[in-house]
Design a protein around this motif. Structure first.
Motif, PDB file in Angstrom:
ATOM      1  N   ALA A 108       0.835  -1.205   0.000  1.00  0.00           N
ATOM      2  CA  ALA A 108       0.000   0.000   0.000  1.00  0.00           C
ATOM      3  C   ALA A 108       0.869   1.253   0.000  1.00  0.00           C
ATOM      4  O   ALA A 108       0.589   2.210  -0.724  1.00  0.00           O
ATOM      5  N   TRP A 109       1.926   1.242   0.795  1.00  0.00           N
ATOM      6  CA  TRP A 109       2.789   2.418   0.845  1.00  0.00           C
ATOM      7  C   TRP A 109       3.514   2.620  -0.475  1.00  0.00           C
ATOM      8  O   TRP A 109       3.620   3.747  -0.953  1.00  0.00           O
ATOM      9  N   LEU A 110       3.995   1.552  -1.079  1.00  0.00           N
ATOM     10  CA  LEU A 110       4.681   1.674  -2.366  1.00  0.00           C
ATOM     11  C   LEU A 110       3.748   2.196  -3.451  1.00  0.00           C
ATOM     12  O   LEU A 110       4.145   3.022  -4.281  1.00  0.00           O
ATOM     13  N   GLN A 111       2.510   1.733  -3.450  1.00  0.00           N
ATOM     14  CA  GLN A 111       1.528   2.211  -4.424  1.00  0.00           C
ATOM     15  C   GLN A 111       1.248   3.694  -4.210  1.00  0.00           C
ATOM     16  O   GLN A 111       1.208   4.472  -5.168  1.00  0.00           O
TER      17      GLN A 111
ATOM     18  N   GLN B 143       1.974   9.377  -5.898  1.00  0.00           N
ATOM     19  CA  GLN B 143       2.358  10.737  -5.526  1.00  0.00           C
ATOM     20  C   GLN B 143       3.535  11.237  -6.390  1.00  0.00           C
ATOM     21  O   GLN B 143       3.575  12.392  -6.763  1.00  0.00           O
ATOM     22  N   LYS B 144       4.462  10.337  -6.702  1.00  0.00           N
ATOM     23  CA  LYS B 144       5.599  10.730  -7.536  1.00  0.00           C
ATOM     24  C   LYS B 144       5.133  11.060  -8.950  1.00  0.00           C
ATOM     25  O   LYS B 144       5.613  12.011  -9.559  1.00  0.00           O
ATOM     26  N   GLU B 145       4.172  10.274  -9.476  1.00  0.00           N
ATOM     27  CA  GLU B 145       3.635  10.558 -10.806  1.00  0.00           C
ATOM     28  C   GLU B 145       2.933  11.912 -10.828  1.00  0.00           C
ATOM     29  O   GLU B 145       3.079  12.680 -11.784  1.00  0.00           O
ATOM     30  N   ILE B 146       2.184  12.213  -9.783  1.00  0.00           N
ATOM     31  CA  ILE B 146       1.500  13.508  -9.699  1.00  0.00           C
ATOM     32  C   ILE B 146       2.544  14.625  -9.623  1.00  0.00           C
ATOM     33  O   ILE B 146       2.438  15.648 -10.307  1.00  0.00           O
ATOM     34  N   PHE B 147       3.566  14.424  -8.804  1.00  0.00           N
ATOM     35  CA  PHE B 147       4.623  15.422  -8.639  1.00  0.00           C
ATOM     36  C   PHE B 147       5.336  15.678  -9.968  1.00  0.00           C
ATOM     37  O   PHE B 147       5.597  16.821 -10.334  1.00  0.00           O
ATOM     38  N   ASP B 148       5.643  14.597 -10.685  1.00  0.00           N
ATOM     39  CA  ASP B 148       6.350  14.748 -11.957  1.00  0.00           C
ATOM     40  C   ASP B 148       5.477  15.358 -13.049  1.00  0.00           C
ATOM     41  O   ASP B 148       5.989  15.984 -13.976  1.00  0.00           O
ATOM     42  N   SER B 149       4.155  15.182 -12.972  1.00  0.00           N
ATOM     43  CA  SER B 149       3.285  15.723 -14.003  1.00  0.00           C
ATOM     44  C   SER B 149       3.075  17.231 -13.860  1.00  0.00           C
ATOM     45  O   SER B 149       2.727  17.895 -14.822  1.00  0.00           O
TER      46      SER B 149
END
Length: 89
Positions: free
Chosen positions: A73-76, A81-87
């Motif tokens: 769950a934490w990895l997902q 969050q990283k995808e949102i940050f990078d977008s």
């Protein structure tokens, strides 16, 4: 007087064009979260009762799956969050 009123906004806007880009980095995993799962129990070698062995197996399965669910769950969450940050640019 009118030229002075036009000059002030032009100077202010020129100052905005000289901004320095900020380097953004996504934070790494905190060490408190990246700790390993607990060790599994071992049954005593001299144990011959199946019920005691089964108790150890049940505890080990529950410990493993509880840790697995937390980590997955934490990895997902971290990946999303990283995808949102990078977008966001």
């Amino acid at each position: 007087m009118k030229s002075l009123l036009l000059l002030i906004p032009a100077l202010l806007l020129t100052g905005c064009l000289e901004t320095v880009p900020v380097k953004r980095t996504f934070p790494d995993v905190p060490l408190e979260i990246a700790k390993a799962c607990p060790e599994l129990q071992e049954a005593a070698k001299e144990t011959k009762e199946l019920s005691k062995l089964l108790d150890v197996v049940v505890v080990n399965y529950s410990t493993y799956y509880e840790c697995r669910v937390k980590v997955d769950a934490w990895l997902q969450w971290h990946k999303e969050q990283k995808e949102i940050f990078d977008s966001v640019k």
